[in-house]
Design a protein around this motif. Structure first.
Motif, short mmCIF file in Angstrom:
data_model
loop_
_atom_site.label_atom_id
_atom_site.label_comp_id
_atom_site.label_asym_id
_atom_site.label_seq_id
_atom_site.Cartn_x
_atom_site.Cartn_y
_atom_site.Cartn_z
N SER A 1 0.86 -1.19 0.00
CA SER A 1 0.00 0.00 0.00
C SER A 1 0.89 1.24 0.00
CB SER A 1 -0.94 0.02 1.21
OG SER A 1 -0.24 -0.36 2.37
N ALA A 2 0.31 2.37 -0.33
CA ALA A 2 1.13 3.58 -0.41
C ALA A 2 0.25 4.79 -0.13
CB ALA A 2 1.72 3.70 -1.81
N GLY A 3 0.88 5.87 0.27
CA GLY A 3 0.10 7.08 0.55
C GLY A 3 0.97 8.31 0.64
N VAL A 4 0.31 9.46 0.60
CA VAL A 4 1.01 10.73 0.73
C VAL A 4 0.21 11.64 1.66
CG1 VAL A 4 2.16 10.73 -1.53
CG2 VAL A 4 -0.15 11.65 -1.33
N ALA A 5 0.89 12.60 2.28
CA ALA A 5 0.22 13.67 3.03
C ALA A 5 0.87 14.97 2.58
CB ALA A 5 0.39 13.48 4.53
N LEU A 6 0.01 15.96 2.34
CA LEU A 6 0.51 17.25 1.85
C LEU A 6 -0.05 18.36 2.71
CD1 LEU A 6 -0.35 16.39 -1.82
CD2 LEU A 6 1.98 16.75 -1.00
N GLN A 7 0.76 19.43 2.85
CA GLN A 7 0.24 20.61 3.54
C GLN A 7 -0.43 21.45 2.47
OE1 GLN A 7 3.85 22.12 5.16
NE2 GLN A 7 3.40 21.36 7.21
N GLU A 8 -1.74 21.47 2.48
CA GLU A 8 -2.49 22.15 1.42
C GLU A 8 -3.29 23.27 2.06
OE1 GLU A 8 -1.43 20.97 -1.69
OE2 GLU A 8 -3.06 22.20 -2.42
N LYS A 9 -2.94 24.50 1.79
CA LYS A 9 -3.68 25.67 2.26
C LYS A 9 -4.02 25.56 3.75
CE LYS A 9 -5.53 26.26 -2.34
NZ LYS A 9 -5.99 25.14 -3.13
N GLY A 10 -3.00 25.36 4.53
CA GLY A 10 -3.18 25.40 5.98
C GLY A 10 -3.74 24.13 6.60
N ARG A 11 -4.07 23.14 5.78
CA ARG A 11 -4.53 21.89 6.41
C ARG A 11 -3.77 20.71 5.80
NH1 ARG A 11 -8.86 19.31 3.70
NH2 ARG A 11 -8.88 20.12 1.59
N ILE A 12 -3.93 19.58 6.46
CA ILE A 12 -3.20 18.40 5.98
C ILE A 12 -4.15 17.51 5.19
CG2 ILE A 12 -2.09 16.27 6.75
CD1 ILE A 12 -0.74 17.91 8.92
N VAL A 13 -3.74 17.17 3.98
CA VAL A 13 -4.56 16.29 3.15
C VAL A 13 -3.82 14.95 3.03
CG1 VAL A 13 -5.53 15.97 0.82
CG2 VAL A 13 -5.30 18.27 1.79
N VAL A 14 -4.56 13.88 3.28
CA VAL A 14 -3.94 12.55 3.20
C VAL A 14 -4.65 11.73 2.13
CG1 VAL A 14 -3.50 10.39 4.45
CG2 VAL A 14 -3.32 12.57 5.65
N VAL A 15 -3.87 11.09 1.27
CA VAL A 15 -4.45 10.16 0.30
C VAL A 15 -3.64 8.87 0.41
CG1 VAL A 15 -5.02 9.73 -2.13
CG2 VAL A 15 -4.99 12.09 -1.24
N ARG A 16 -4.30 7.75 0.64
CA ARG A 16 -3.58 6.48 0.80
C ARG A 16 -4.43 5.34 0.26
NH1 ARG A 16 -3.98 5.94 7.40
NH2 ARG A 16 -6.22 6.11 7.48
N LYS A 17 -3.77 4.38 -0.35
CA LYS A 17 -4.50 3.29 -1.00
C LYS A 17 -3.76 1.98 -0.84
CE LYS A 17 -7.79 3.46 -3.23
NZ LYS A 17 -9.16 3.36 -2.65
N VAL A 18 -4.51 0.92 -0.67
CA VAL A 18 -3.90 -0.40 -0.68
C VAL A 18 -3.53 -0.72 -2.14
CG1 VAL A 18 -6.08 -1.69 -0.97
CG2 VAL A 18 -4.16 -2.77 0.18
N GLY A 19 -2.46 -1.47 -2.32
CA GLY A 19 -2.00 -1.82 -3.67
C GLY A 19 -0.70 -1.10 -3.99
N LYS A 20 -0.25 -1.28 -5.21
CA LYS A 20 1.03 -0.69 -5.60
C LYS A 20 0.87 0.80 -5.85
CE LYS A 20 3.01 -4.93 -6.98
NZ LYS A 20 3.79 -5.70 -7.90
N ILE A 21 1.99 1.45 -6.12
CA ILE A 21 1.96 2.91 -6.27
C ILE A 21 0.99 3.34 -7.38
CG2 ILE A 21 3.40 4.98 -6.68
CD1 ILE A 21 4.56 3.49 -4.38
#
Ligand code: F6R
Length: 604
Positions: free
Chosen positions: A31-51
Motif C-alpha cells: 500500500s502507499a500514501g502521501v500527506a501534503l500541507q495544502e492551504k493550511g490543512r493536511i490532506v492525506v491520500v492512501r491506498k492499498v495496492g502498488k503505487i
C-alpha cells in the motif's frame, strides 16, 4: 522494509513524492500514501495496492503544496488495507506521519490512549505515535516528549499543520537520510528516493531528530541539544536507479556484474606488485584466532563461500551463522574473534543486532557492505565496501557477486600478510582474475539459451540444487533465487547429503540443477547425476566448457568458461540467476517485486 520520502522546497511536492515512492517501491509495495500541507490543512491520500493504484486515486486532483511526505508499505501490524496505509494522523488531523520500523510497546500505548479518549482508524503500531504527538508545546517539544515513550525501531517523517513548510525526521534503529539540494531538502529511508535531485546527504544517527524547511536544516539529539553533522557525497550515479532499457531491475543488475567485478577489484588488485591491497584495512591486525561470519539470506551464502576462501588462504577457522540465530544465542566470542558482517544494505535488523551483541562481547567487526554510511558501517571497526552500486531488484544478484569478490580478495590479502597463502597462489590467481569479466560477458551473451531452458522447466513444482565444495553455497543461492522470484519450491543441498535422505524426493517431475565442480569432487557429483537419472529425475548440469562426460549423463547442460576452481562460483552464479529470472518471467511473476518480500529487512 517500508519506504519513506519527505520533500520541502520549490517544486510541486506531490510529483517529487510519487517519483520517490516509485524508486522506493522495492522496499515494500502492499500500500502507499502521501500527506501534503495544502492551504493550511493536511490532506492525506492512501491506498492499498502498488503505487500505480495511488496514482490513479490522485489523478485529476490538483495539489499545489511544496511540502509533503509519502510512504510505501510492507505490512507488519495490520493487514494491507486503505485504513492501515500510511500516512497516519492524530484525531484532529493536526499532523501526519509516516513510519518505518516497529513500535514494540504499541499495545500498551494504544490501551492508554484509548482510555484517554483517542479514536484509532487503523490497526497499525504506527498510528499510536501520531496520537502521542498531539498536545501542547511546539512540534519539536512534542517530538522530544514522545520519543522516550517509544520502544522498538522507527524512522519517522512528520508534518504539522501549524508549521507550514517544515518537516521533521526522527531516526531510531531504522535508516533515515537527509538529501540536501539547492533550496530543497528530502528525507528518505534510502538514497535512491532523491538521487535524481542531489547526491549530497546527511546520515542521521539513532536518537537524532532533523527539522527541515526550505531555508535550511538542523539536527537535534533526543535530549534537545543541537548536533553537528557531516555532509557526504554519495558515489552513486542517478542513472543507476533507472532500468536503462531492461525489462526488470533484476535483469539489469545481472548484466552489470562484469562491471561490478571490475569496480570491486579496482585499486585493490595490484598486478604489478602481485598484491591485494585494502586501504581501509591498513591497521587490520593479522592475529585473529577465529572468524565468525554473520549475515542473512544471500549475504549468508556469500559468507559460506568466504569461509572456504579464508580457511584455505588464511588457515583461520571460520564459523558462518545466520544473524537471526546468532543474536539470540550466547555466542562464545572474545577480542581474538573477528566478526565478519556481510550485508548489501547495511540495515538488516538481525545482522545489526548480531553485530551489537558481538561488540558487547569484545569481538572486532569487519563489515562487508554495499551502502555508504549505512548503520552497519557505523558499528564496524573496519568496512570494506562492495562496489555494486545501487541494487534495486529485490532478489540480490550483483551484490552477491561483489560480496564473493571482496571475500576472495580479503582472503588473499590476509593470507599473503600472514604467510599462509600456498606458494604461487597469488600469482596464478592474479593472472586469471582480469579474464573474469570477459568470461562473465560470454555467459551473458548466452542468455537466450538459458531462456529456452527456462521454458522447458517453468512448470516444474520442485527443484533440487546440488553442489559440493565451493558449489554448495552456490546451490543454496541458486535455490533461493528460484524460490523467491518464481515461487517454485527449491532446495539447495550439499550433493553428498543426497543419499542421507533427499534422494527419496527424486521422481520424474522433480528437477535437479546439479553443479559439477572441478577436481576430485567432480567425479562424486557425476555419481550424484547417475543416481538421479537412475530414478528418472530430470537433470540440468552446470559444468566447465567441453566436459563431454557430463553432456552424456545430464538431460540439459549449461557450460561455464574454464577458469581456476576458486573463481568458478563467480561465473556459475550468472546462469543460475538468469535461470531463476527466466523461469519467473515465463510464469508471469512480478520479478522485481516478488510477493511477500521487500528489500532490506529492517524489522525483526
Ligand atoms: C535474497 C535477498 C535476501 C538478502 C537478505 C540480507 O535475494 O536479497 O536474502 O540477501 O535479506 O540482506 P542484506 O544483504 O541487505 O543484509
Amino acid at each position: 522494509m517500508c519506504g519513506i520520502i519527505g520533500y520541502v522546497g520549490e517544486r510541486e511536492a506531490l510529483c517529487v513524492l510519487l517519483g520517490g515512492l516509485r524508486r522506493l517501491e522495492y522496499r515494500g509495495y502492499d500500500s502507499a500514501g502521501v500527506a501534503l500541507q495544502e492551504k493550511g490543512r493536511i490532506v492525506v491520500v492512501r491506498k492499498v495496492g502498488k503505487i500505480g493504484v495511488l496514482e490513479q486515486e490522485l489523478a485529476g486532483k490538483t495539489f499545489t503544496s511544496r511540502c509533503g511526505i509519502g510512504h510505501t508499505r510492507w505490512a507488519t501490524h495490520g493487514v494491507p488495507a486503505d485504513h492501515n496505509a500510511h500516512p497516519h494522523t492524530d484525531c484532529r488531523k493536526t499532523l501526519a506521519l509516516v513510519h518505518n520500523g516497529i513500535i514494540e510497546n504499541y499495545r500498551a500505548l494504544r490501551e492508554r490512549l484509548l482510555a484517554e479518549g483517542h479514536r484509532f482508524l487503523s490497526e497499525t503500531d504506527s498510528e499510536v505515535v501520531a496520537h502521542l504527538l498531539e498536545g501542547d508545546g511546539s512540534p519539536l517539544e512534542r517530538i522530544l516528549r514522545t520519543l522516550p515513550l517509544l520502544e522498538g525501531s522507527y524512522a519517522l517523517c512528520i508534518l504539522f499543520a501549524e508549521e507550514p513548510g517544515v518537516l521533521y525526521g526522527v531516526r531510531q534503529f531504522s535508516p533515515l537520510i537527509l538529501g540536501i539540494g539547492d533550496g530543497e531538502y528530502f528525507l528518505a529511508s534510502d538514497v535512491p528516493a532523491f538521487l535524481e535531485y542531489t547526491r549530497k546527504a546527511v546520515f542521521l544517527e539513532d536518537g537524532e531528530i532533523v527539522r527541515v524547511s526550505k531555508d535550511g536544516w538542523e539536527v537535534f539529539h533526543r535530549t534537545g541539544e543541537k548536533c553537528s553533522k557531516t555532509v557526504f557525497t554519495v558515489p552513486w550515479d542517478p542513472v543507476s536507479a533507472e532500468r536503462g532499457g531492461f525489462k526488470h531491475f533484476m535483469l539489469k543488475e545481472i548484466h552489470e556484474q562484469p562491471r561490478v567485478f571490475e569496480d570491486t577489484i579496482a585499486g585493490r588488485v595490484n598486478l604489478a606488485r602481485g598484491e591485494v591491497e585494502f586501504e581501509e584495512l591498513e591497521d587490520f591486525p593479522l592475529d585473529f584466532s577465529r572468524v565468525v561470519a554473520v549475515a542473512c539470506g544471500t549475504a549468508c551464502h556469500a559468507g559460506m563461500l568466504g569461509k572456504l576462501y579464508l580457511e584455505d588462504f588464511v588457515h583461520v577457522p571460520v564459523d558462518v551463522e545466520y544473524a537471526s540465530e546468532f543474536r539470540y544465542r550466547d555466542p562464545l566470542l572474545d577480542e581474538k574473534t573477528l566478526v565478519l558482517a556481510i550485508s548489501q544494505s547495511g540495515e538488516t535488523a538481525d545482522t545489526l543486532r548480531a553485530v551489537e551483541l558481538a561488540k558487547q562481547k569484545g569481538a572486532r567487526i569487519l563489515a562487508v557492505c554495499n551502502v555508504l554510511g549505512s548503520s552497519l558501517t557505523r558499528l564496524a571497526d573496519w568496512t570494506v565496501y562492495t562496489r555494486a552500486g545501487i541494487e534495486i531488484g529485490v532478489a540480490s544478484t550483483k551484490a552477491f557477486l561483489a560480496q564473493m569478490t571482496v571475500l576472495l580478495l580479503f582472503g588473499l590479502f590476509w593470507g599473503k600478510r600472514k604467510g599462509t597463502l600456498p606458494p604461487g597462489t597469488m600469482e596464478s590467481l592474479l593472472e586469471e582474475m582480469p579474464t573474469l569479466p570477459r568470461k562473465m560477458r560470454t555467459l551473458l551473451s548466452r542468455e537466450e539459451d538459458i531462456h529456452v531452458l527456462a521454458r522447458e522447466f517453468y512448470l516444474f513444482k520442485d527443484f533440487l540444487y546440488l553442489g559440493r565444495g565451493l558449489y554448495y553455497p552456490l546451490a543454496l543461492e541458486g535455490a533461493l533465487k528460484l524460490k523467491e522470484i518464481s515461487y517454485i519450491h527449491a532446495e539447495g543441498l550439499a550433493a553428498g547429503e543426497m543419499k542421507h535422505g533427499p534422494i527419496a524426493l527424486i521422481e520424474p517431475d522433480v528437477a535437479s540443477f546439479v553443479l559439477v565442480g572441478q577436481g576430485e569432487r567432480r567425479l562424486k557429483v557425476l555419481g550424484n547425476i547417475e543416481e538421479i537419472k537412475a530414478r528418472r529425475g530430470k537433470v540440468i548440469a552446470l559444468c566447465d566448457e567441453g566436459d563431454g562426460e557430463v553432456r552424456g549423463k545430464a538431460d540439459y547442460v549449461v557450460e561455464i568458461p574454464k577458469t581456476l576452481e576458486v573463481f568458478s562460483p563467480l561465473l556459475a552464479i550468472v546462469p543460475l540467476q538468469l535461470f531463476a529470472y527466466y523461469v519467473a518471467l515465463e510464469k508471469g511473476c512480478d520479478v522485481d517485486q516478488p510477493r511477500n518480500l521487500a528489500k532490506s529487512v529492517t524489522v525483526e
